[in-house]
Scaffold this active site. Sequence first.
Site, PDB file in Angstrom:
ATOM      1  N   GLU A 108       0.891  -1.169   0.000  1.00  0.00           N
ATOM      2  CA  GLU A 108       0.000   0.000   0.000  1.00  0.00           C
ATOM      3  C   GLU A 108       0.918   1.206   0.000  1.00  0.00           C
ATOM      4  O   GLU A 108       1.551   1.498   1.014  1.00  0.00           O
ATOM      5  CB  GLU A 108      -0.849   0.024   1.271  1.00  0.00           C
ATOM      6  CG  GLU A 108      -1.710  -1.195   1.483  1.00  0.00           C
ATOM      7  CD  GLU A 108      -2.882  -1.259   0.528  1.00  0.00           C
ATOM      8  OE1 GLU A 108      -3.186  -0.235  -0.095  1.00  0.00           O
ATOM      9  OE2 GLU A 108      -3.454  -2.340   0.393  1.00  0.00           O
ATOM     10  N   CYS A 119      -2.876   8.717   3.536  1.00  0.00           N
ATOM     11  CA  CYS A 119      -2.600   8.170   2.204  1.00  0.00           C
ATOM     12  C   CYS A 119      -3.775   8.397   1.269  1.00  0.00           C
ATOM     13  O   CYS A 119      -3.615   8.414   0.060  1.00  0.00           O
ATOM     14  CB  CYS A 119      -2.302   6.682   2.314  1.00  0.00           C
ATOM     15  SG  CYS A 119      -3.577   5.797   3.205  1.00  0.00           S
TER      16      CYS A 119
HETATM   17  P1  NAP Z   1       8.444   4.815   4.555  1.00  0.00           P
HETATM   18  O1  NAP Z   1       9.566   5.715   4.830  1.00  0.00           O
HETATM   19  O2  NAP Z   1       8.417   4.086   3.266  1.00  0.00           O
HETATM   20  O3  NAP Z   1       8.383   3.804   5.789  1.00  0.00           O
HETATM   21  C1  NAP Z   1       7.336   2.882   5.894  1.00  0.00           C
HETATM   22  C2  NAP Z   1       7.746   1.759   6.816  1.00  0.00           C
HETATM   23  O4  NAP Z   1       8.792   1.004   6.196  1.00  0.00           O
HETATM   24  C3  NAP Z   1       8.298   2.209   8.164  1.00  0.00           C
HETATM   25  O5  NAP Z   1       7.835   1.318   9.150  1.00  0.00           O
HETATM   26  C4  NAP Z   1       9.799   2.080   7.983  1.00  0.00           C
HETATM   27  O6  NAP Z   1      10.481   1.850   9.180  1.00  0.00           O
HETATM   28  C5  NAP Z   1       9.847   0.834   7.125  1.00  0.00           C
HETATM   29  N1  NAP Z   1      11.074   0.644   6.395  1.00  0.00           N
HETATM   30  C6  NAP Z   1      11.803   1.556   5.733  1.00  0.00           C
HETATM   31  N2  NAP Z   1      12.876   0.965   5.162  1.00  0.00           N
HETATM   32  C7  NAP Z   1      12.806  -0.349   5.476  1.00  0.00           C
HETATM   33  C8  NAP Z   1      13.634  -1.485   5.206  1.00  0.00           C
HETATM   34  N3  NAP Z   1      14.725  -1.384   4.450  1.00  0.00           N
HETATM   35  N4  NAP Z   1      13.277  -2.686   5.693  1.00  0.00           N
HETATM   36  C9  NAP Z   1      12.165  -2.823   6.452  1.00  0.00           C
HETATM   37  N5  NAP Z   1      11.353  -1.778   6.759  1.00  0.00           N
HETATM   38  C10 NAP Z   1      11.662  -0.556   6.267  1.00  0.00           C
HETATM   39  O7  NAP Z   1       7.051   5.594   4.631  1.00  0.00           O
HETATM   40  P2  NAP Z   1       6.538   6.576   5.757  1.00  0.00           P
HETATM   41  O8  NAP Z   1       7.311   7.839   5.659  1.00  0.00           O
HETATM   42  O9  NAP Z   1       6.435   5.897   7.070  1.00  0.00           O
HETATM   43  O10 NAP Z   1       5.046   6.821   5.273  1.00  0.00           O
HETATM   44  C11 NAP Z   1       4.700   7.771   4.311  1.00  0.00           C
HETATM   45  C12 NAP Z   1       4.275   7.128   3.047  1.00  0.00           C
HETATM   46  O11 NAP Z   1       3.376   6.065   3.294  1.00  0.00           O
HETATM   47  C13 NAP Z   1       3.527   8.073   2.162  1.00  0.00           C
HETATM   48  O12 NAP Z   1       4.065   7.999   0.876  1.00  0.00           O
HETATM   49  C14 NAP Z   1       2.101   7.557   2.156  1.00  0.00           C
HETATM   50  O13 NAP Z   1       1.388   7.777   0.971  1.00  0.00           O
HETATM   51  C15 NAP Z   1       2.278   6.119   2.402  1.00  0.00           C
HETATM   52  N6  NAP Z   1       1.102   5.563   3.037  1.00  0.00           N
HETATM   53  C16 NAP Z   1       0.322   4.733   2.332  1.00  0.00           C
HETATM   54  C17 NAP Z   1      -0.809   4.181   2.907  1.00  0.00           C
HETATM   55  C18 NAP Z   1      -1.691   3.235   2.149  1.00  0.00           C
HETATM   56  O14 NAP Z   1      -2.529   2.609   2.773  1.00  0.00           O
HETATM   57  N7  NAP Z   1      -1.526   3.110   0.867  1.00  0.00           N
HETATM   58  C19 NAP Z   1      -1.120   4.473   4.228  1.00  0.00           C
HETATM   59  C20 NAP Z   1      -0.292   5.328   4.932  1.00  0.00           C
HETATM   60  C21 NAP Z   1       0.831   5.874   4.327  1.00  0.00           C
HETATM   61  P3  NAP Z   1      11.335   3.008   9.927  1.00  0.00           P
HETATM   62  O15 NAP Z   1      10.344   4.001  10.383  1.00  0.00           O
HETATM   63  O16 NAP Z   1      11.975   2.272  11.048  1.00  0.00           O
HETATM   64  O17 NAP Z   1      12.277   3.548   8.925  1.00  0.00           O
END
Ligand code: NAP
Length: 519
Positions: free
Chosen positions: A259, A298
Site C-alpha cells: 500500500e 494516504c
Molecule cells: P516509509 O519511509 O516508506 O516507511 C514505511 C515503513 O517502512 C516504516 O515502518 C519504515 O520503518 C519501514 N522501512 C523503511 N525501510 C525499510 C527497510 N529497508 N526494511 C524494512 N522496513 C523498512 O514511509 P513513511 O514515511 O512511514 O510513510 C509515508 C508514506 O506512506 C507516504 O508515501 C504515504 O502515501 C504512504 N502511506 C500509504 C498508505 C496506504 O494505505 N496506501 C497508508 C499510509 C501511508 P522506519 O520508520 O523504522 O524507517
Amino acid sequence: MIRLESYVSGRWTSGAGRATTLVNPATEEAIAETSSEGLDFGAALDHARTAGASLRSLSFAERASLLKAMAKTLHANREELLDLAQKNGGNTRGDAKFDVDGAIGTLSAYAVTGEQLAARMGDRRFLLDGDFIQLARNPRFVGQHVYTTRPGVAVHINAFNFPAWGTYEKIAVSFLAGVPVITKPATATALVTWRTVQLLVESGSLPEGALQLICGSTGDLLSRLQPQDHLAFTGSNATGSALRGTPGFASKGVRVTVEADSLNAAVCGPDVEVGGDLWSTMLRNVVQDMTQKTGQKCTAVRRVFLPHSHVAEFEEALLDALTGVVVGDPTTDGVTMGPVSTASQLRDARSGIAALAEGNRVAVGGAQPIDGRNAPAGKGYYVRPTVIVGANDHTHDLEVFGPCVSLVAYDGSAAGAAAGIGRGQGSLVSSFYADDRAWIGEVVAGAAPWLGRMLVCGSKVADMATPPGMVLPSMVHGGPGRAGGGEELGGERGLLFYMQRTAVAGDRVALGKVFGTGE
Ligand code: NAP
C-alpha cells in the site's frame, strides 16, 4: 525517557547499540527511544511458526471472540492512547480519535465478519469459492475451489501516520484468517503501537506467539521469510519497491502486498451548482483532507479537478474555509491543525510545495517556515495549509504528504476527468461530484482502472456519504500502479491474501462431506 522494547519470542526485549529517539513533533522534545539491534529474528519467526500456529486451530467464532476482546482492551484504555497519539504524532484530539477509534472499529468490524463466517461455516476453517463444477459426463466427478489458511507468518510493516489504525487493520484480517503476526510500526511514531501491544499482552487475551512487535529496524527478518509467509507493507512507493526486491522473495514466492503513495483526486462534474449541496460537500471533504492529520493521510486529496468555469469560485470558497485553520501545538486550546510528524516529513513537504508551485500561483500558504501557535519559537514541524492554482508535471507525479492541494482546470468532460485521474499513475481513491448519469457512467468506466476506490457523490447522498479519506473495513483499500497494486480489507476479501486457493477435483459425495456442502 520511555524505552520502547520489542515483544519477541514471548518476552519484552530491549535492543543494544545506538537508540533512535522519538520526539514530540509539536515541540521537538525527546519523549522515547528504541533500538532493535541484536534481536534474534530467526527465533521470532520460529516462535510464530510453532506457538503462533495455535491461532490456525481456532474456529472463526473463536477468532472473532479474540478480535472482540482486543477491541475491548483498546477501548478501555482509549484516553491514554489518545494522549500518546497527540504527544508522538502531532495529532489534534480529533486526529488521534480518527487513528485510535479506527483501530478499535476495524477490530470490532472484523469480529462481526468472523461471527458471520462462523454462522456460515460452523467449525470449518476454510472458505469456499463458488459451487461444485461438473468435470466429466458423469455428474459424480466434480471440482471445488477452496481457500485454506497458509501455515506461515505475516510480517506487517506500517507507515508513520496511523500507528493504531494501520497496525490493527492488518492484524484484524490476519488473525481472522488464522495467521500469526510480527508487526513493525514506523520508528518515529511507534509509541502508540508499542503501548497497544503492551496492553494486549497484559490483558492475557492473545494466544501465545500470535503477535510480536518490533520497535526499530527489521534486521535480517525479511530475508528469512519462507514460501508460506507474507509481507504486508504500507509506506512509500520507494520503500515498497525496494522491499519487493528482498533476496529470496521472488524465488520463494513470498507473498507481498504493498500500500504505497497516491495522488488522490476530487473531481467536480460540470453540472455541480456553485454553492449548492454537492459543491458544499466537495468543499467540506477537500478541507477535511487537507487539515485532518495535517494532510498526512494516504487517502487525502492532492489534486482538485474543476471545470474552467468553476475554478475561481472554488478557490475563493476554499480560501475562505481555510481562514479558520489555526496551526500550532495541538494539545493547546484553539489549535485546529498540528505539525507534520517528523523532521524529514517537514523537509519533504516544504520541498514538495516548492516543486508544485513552480510556474503556478500559490493562492495561500507556501513553503516558508512558520512557528506554531503555543509552540516554542523555531521549534516544531509546522506547515501552512497551502493551495496552489495550476498544474505542472510534479502535480501528477509528486505526492506532497501534507496540507496542500492543487486546483487544476479541466474541460468538464468525463474523458477529460478520467485522463486527469490516469495521470496520477494509479491511486487509492478519488471522489466524483455529479448528478449527470451519462457523465458518471463514462467517468466510472474511464477512471476506475486507475483507482482502488471511488466515491461517486450525487445530490441524493451528499448529506450521508462517508468522506473519501475514510477507509472502511467493508470496502477494499489499496490501489493500482504507484499506489502499490495491493489490496487490504474489503470484509472477507481481505482474508484471501493469507489463504491459498486450491482447485480440488474428486467424488461429489466425498467432497460434499469434507466441504459441508450437503451433497
Ligand atoms: P516509509 O519511509 O516508506 O516507511 C514505511 C515503513 O517502512 C516504516 O515502518 C519504515 O520503518 C519501514 N522501512 C523503511 N525501510 C525499510 C527497510 N529497508 N526494511 C524494512 N522496513 C523498512 O514511509 P513513511 O514515511 O512511514 O510513510 C509515508 C508514506 O506512506 C507516504 O508515501 C504515504 O502515501 C504512504 N502511506 C500509504 C498508505 C496506504 O494505505 N496506501 C497508508 C499510509 C501511508 P522506519 O520508520 O523504522 O524507517
